[in-house]
Design an enzyme around this catalytic site. Structure first.
Site, PDB file in Angstrom:
ATOM      1  N   GLY A   1      -4.355  -2.204  -0.845  1.00  0.00           N
ATOM      2  CA  GLY A   1      -3.485  -1.893  -1.967  1.00  0.00           C
ATOM      3  C   GLY A   1      -3.243  -0.406  -2.059  1.00  0.00           C
ATOM      4  O   GLY A   1      -3.822   0.384  -1.302  1.00  0.00           O
TER       5      GLY A   1
ATOM      6  N   GLU B   1      -6.046  -7.318  10.343  1.00  0.00           N
ATOM      7  CA  GLU B   1      -4.921  -8.260  10.396  1.00  0.00           C
ATOM      8  C   GLU B   1      -3.741  -7.648  11.146  1.00  0.00           C
ATOM      9  O   GLU B   1      -2.836  -8.360  11.584  1.00  0.00           O
ATOM     10  CB  GLU B   1      -4.505  -8.676   8.981  1.00  0.00           C
ATOM     11  CG  GLU B   1      -3.583  -7.732   8.251  1.00  0.00           C
ATOM     12  CD  GLU B   1      -4.270  -6.481   7.723  1.00  0.00           C
ATOM     13  OE1 GLU B   1      -3.569  -5.616   7.169  1.00  0.00           O
ATOM     14  OE2 GLU B   1      -5.507  -6.379   7.848  1.00  0.00           O
TER      15      GLU B   1
ATOM     16  N   GLY C   1      -2.900   3.558  -3.699  1.00  0.00           N
ATOM     17  CA  GLY C   1      -3.483   4.510  -4.630  1.00  0.00           C
ATOM     18  C   GLY C   1      -4.967   4.765  -4.494  1.00  0.00           C
ATOM     19  O   GLY C   1      -5.628   4.390  -3.522  1.00  0.00           O
TER      20      GLY C   1
ATOM     21  N   HIS D   1      -7.151  -2.018   9.369  1.00  0.00           N
ATOM     22  CA  HIS D   1      -6.508  -3.308   9.128  1.00  0.00           C
ATOM     23  C   HIS D   1      -6.682  -4.256  10.316  1.00  0.00           C
ATOM     24  O   HIS D   1      -5.879  -4.249  11.246  1.00  0.00           O
ATOM     25  CB  HIS D   1      -5.020  -3.095   8.849  1.00  0.00           C
ATOM     26  CG  HIS D   1      -4.765  -2.520   7.499  1.00  0.00           C
ATOM     27  ND1 HIS D   1      -4.519  -3.289   6.388  1.00  0.00           N
ATOM     28  CD2 HIS D   1      -4.754  -1.232   7.074  1.00  0.00           C
ATOM     29  CE1 HIS D   1      -4.350  -2.506   5.335  1.00  0.00           C
ATOM     30  NE2 HIS D   1      -4.486  -1.253   5.733  1.00  0.00           N
TER      31      HIS D   1
ATOM     32  N   CYS E   1      -9.489  -1.970   3.641  1.00  0.00           N
ATOM     33  CA  CYS E   1      -8.786  -0.780   3.172  1.00  0.00           C
ATOM     34  C   CYS E   1      -9.186  -0.458   1.725  1.00  0.00           C
ATOM     35  O   CYS E   1     -10.308  -0.075   1.468  1.00  0.00           O
ATOM     36  CB  CYS E   1      -7.290  -0.937   3.352  1.00  0.00           C
ATOM     37  SG  CYS E   1      -6.410   0.643   3.407  1.00  0.00           S
TER      38      CYS E   1
ATOM     39  N   TYR F   1      -7.428   7.618   1.164  1.00  0.00           N
ATOM     40  CA  TYR F   1      -8.787   7.884   0.686  1.00  0.00           C
ATOM     41  C   TYR F   1      -9.811   7.364   1.689  1.00  0.00           C
ATOM     42  O   TYR F   1      -9.516   6.490   2.501  1.00  0.00           O
ATOM     43  CB  TYR F   1      -9.004   7.215  -0.677  1.00  0.00           C
ATOM     44  CG  TYR F   1      -8.184   7.862  -1.779  1.00  0.00           C
ATOM     45  CD1 TYR F   1      -8.746   8.814  -2.618  1.00  0.00           C
ATOM     46  CD2 TYR F   1      -6.840   7.537  -1.946  1.00  0.00           C
ATOM     47  CE1 TYR F   1      -7.991   9.417  -3.613  1.00  0.00           C
ATOM     48  CE2 TYR F   1      -6.074   8.136  -2.938  1.00  0.00           C
ATOM     49  CZ  TYR F   1      -6.654   9.084  -3.758  1.00  0.00           C
ATOM     50  OH  TYR F   1      -5.901   9.695  -4.730  1.00  0.00           O
TER      51      TYR F   1
ATOM     52  N   SER G   1       0.814  -1.215   0.000  1.00  0.00           N
ATOM     53  CA  SER G   1       0.000   0.000   0.000  1.00  0.00           C
ATOM     54  C   SER G   1       0.848   1.266   0.000  1.00  0.00           C
ATOM     55  O   SER G   1       0.351   2.347  -0.296  1.00  0.00           O
ATOM     56  CB  SER G   1      -0.939   0.006   1.215  1.00  0.00           C
ATOM     57  OG  SER G   1      -1.885  -1.038   1.135  1.00  0.00           O
TER      58      SER G   1
ATOM     59  N   ASN H   1      -3.762   2.632   7.348  1.00  0.00           N
ATOM     60  CA  ASN H   1      -2.852   3.097   6.298  1.00  0.00           C
ATOM     61  C   ASN H   1      -3.674   3.385   5.047  1.00  0.00           C
ATOM     62  O   ASN H   1      -3.908   2.505   4.233  1.00  0.00           O
ATOM     63  CB  ASN H   1      -1.778   2.044   6.009  1.00  0.00           C
ATOM     64  CG  ASN H   1      -0.969   2.397   4.773  1.00  0.00           C
ATOM     65  OD1 ASN H   1      -0.906   3.553   4.379  1.00  0.00           O
ATOM     66  ND2 ASN H   1      -0.359   1.399   4.155  1.00  0.00           N
TER      67      ASN H   1
ATOM     68  N   GLN I   1     -12.977   0.373   0.013  1.00  0.00           N
ATOM     69  CA  GLN I   1     -13.321   1.480  -0.873  1.00  0.00           C
ATOM     70  C   GLN I   1     -13.897   0.972  -2.188  1.00  0.00           C
ATOM     71  O   GLN I   1     -14.885   1.518  -2.707  1.00  0.00           O
ATOM     72  CB  GLN I   1     -12.081   2.331  -1.125  1.00  0.00           C
ATOM     73  CG  GLN I   1     -11.506   2.979   0.122  1.00  0.00           C
ATOM     74  CD  GLN I   1     -10.065   3.437  -0.060  1.00  0.00           C
ATOM     75  OE1 GLN I   1      -9.533   3.420  -1.159  1.00  0.00           O
ATOM     76  NE2 GLN I   1      -9.430   3.833   1.035  1.00  0.00           N
TER      77      GLN I   1
END
Length: 367
Positions: free
Chosen positions: A227, A341, A229, A339, A254, A299, A51, A296, A258
């Site tokens: 991931g 995890e 961007g 997250h 994450c 957006y 990410s 993390n 989105q």
């Protein structure tokens, strides 16, 4: 920080602000998006988290490198982070698990480093002005040339395609209870570990795998990974998810959260400086419990846009009220912005994997 005689590198931001330091790792010039992370531990997981592709991460914790790099703690095989910016780098780690110093890994994968930076001032600058482009270069580079290079540079929008696997890859559990197909947009390995630990065989597929091909694998559940961007940069994944909604349980984390929201018709937007750290408080609106979370992301899902979709908000960030979780119970689909995890980070939210398991069990029982 007035004496710059031993400082051979500098970071120049797009507004002209300059921060001097010493180079370590790869010493190429590098233009990256500058962001910061407040976690006191976990620099190896941060370094190897896909990410962070194309980003220069400023570490708020002042000492980095002191416990080295352990073989078992990588989140991907090939780190793609752009740069690491730290106050103090320790190249002589003390840790029985360490196999090599951080700098050796950075040199091997072309990751630019700069230490002895006034990271407190830099992070305050990002908080005030927002994430921005920055150039790490020689301390002797003329300011005018650096600012021109930054102005002309365009940050790439193909990060997901560069970090995703290009082939199917299977990870078997000991129990083989459930079959999960995971769409890899830059997935952290601890997500795979979290699923296989719960009896899930995980088939990881490339980011651009179609819904038809995914359903042909006969999954009990579908996972949408984290991931790098902007989620709108991957319309192929959004279209695939549209074709998967309502078939089997779907769980997104994450970027996956989105993408799931966009597939339902919601909107996303870029935050001023994002959320990155291991201590963000999130409220579960279904239970009224507070979770400390690892985050993390740049957006977020627009809360107003959820009103026109079947999704309901399930979690909110207590620092700024941004959406941290959504769900459509009828479709057995949900996602969270943070997250669970947690590598690195707290374990408060690991129950979300159990929720995914419960929905897959219900689906198999009712089949």
């Amino acid at each position: 920080m007035n004496d710059r005689s031993n400082l051979d590198r500098k970071l120049i931001l797009e507004n002209g602000a300059a921060f001097y330091g010493k180079g370590f790792g790869c010493t190429d010039d590098r233009i990256v998006e500058i962001v910061f992370n407040t976690s006191p531990v976990g620099y190896q997981e941060i370094l190897s988290d896909p990410s962070y592709t194309d980003q220069g991460v400023v570490m708020a914790y002042p000492l980095i490198g002191n416990y080295g790099m352990a073989d078992d703690d990588y989140e991907c095989e090939t780190p793609t982070i752009g740069a690491l910016i730290v106050r103090e780098y320790n190249g002589e780690p003390s840790n029985f698990r360490s196999k090599e110093p951080l700098e050796d890994v950075m040199k091997r994968y072309g990751i630019v480093g700069i230490s002895e930076v006034d990271t407190r001032r830099l992070i305050r600058h990002i908080r005030d002005h927002g994430s921005c482009k920055g150039l790490i270069t020689s301390a002797n580079t003329p300011a005018e040339a650096a600012e021109k290079a930054i102005k002309e540079a365009t940050l790439p929008h193909d990060a997901v395609s560069r970090v995703s696997r290009n082939r199917f890859q299977k990870y078997d559990s000991a129990e083989h209870f459930y079959h999960v197909v995971a769409i890899d947009c830059g997935m952290k390995m601890n997500i795979v570990r979290s699923l296989t630990h719960r009896g899930c065989d995980v088939m990881v597929v490339p980011w651009n795998t179609s819904s038809v091909d995914i359903l042909s694998l006969d999954p009990d559940g579908i996972f949408l990974s984290n991931g790098p961007g902007d989620p709108e940069d991957v319309p192929e994944v959004i279209d695939a998810v549209k074709g998967l909604i309502g078939t089997v349980p779907i769980f997104g984390i994450c970027l996956g959260h989105q993408i799931l929201s966009l597939a339902y018709g919601a909107k996303t937007y870029k935050l001023k400086f994002g959320h990155r750290g291991g201590n963000h408080p999130v409220k579960n609106l279904l239970t009224n419990r507070i979770e400390i979370t690892s985050q993390n992301h740049s957006y977020a899902v627009d809360s107003e846009s959820l009103k026109n979709t079947p999704l309901t908000a399930t979690h909110i960030n207590l620092l700024d009220d941004t959406i941290e979780g959504v769900m459509c119970a009828d479709d057995r689909a949900f996602g969270v912005q943070y997250h669970p995890e947690s590598a690195p980070g707290p374990q408060d939210s690991s129950y979300l994997f159990d929720q995914f398991i419960d929905w897959m069990k219900e689906g198999k029982d009712n089949a």
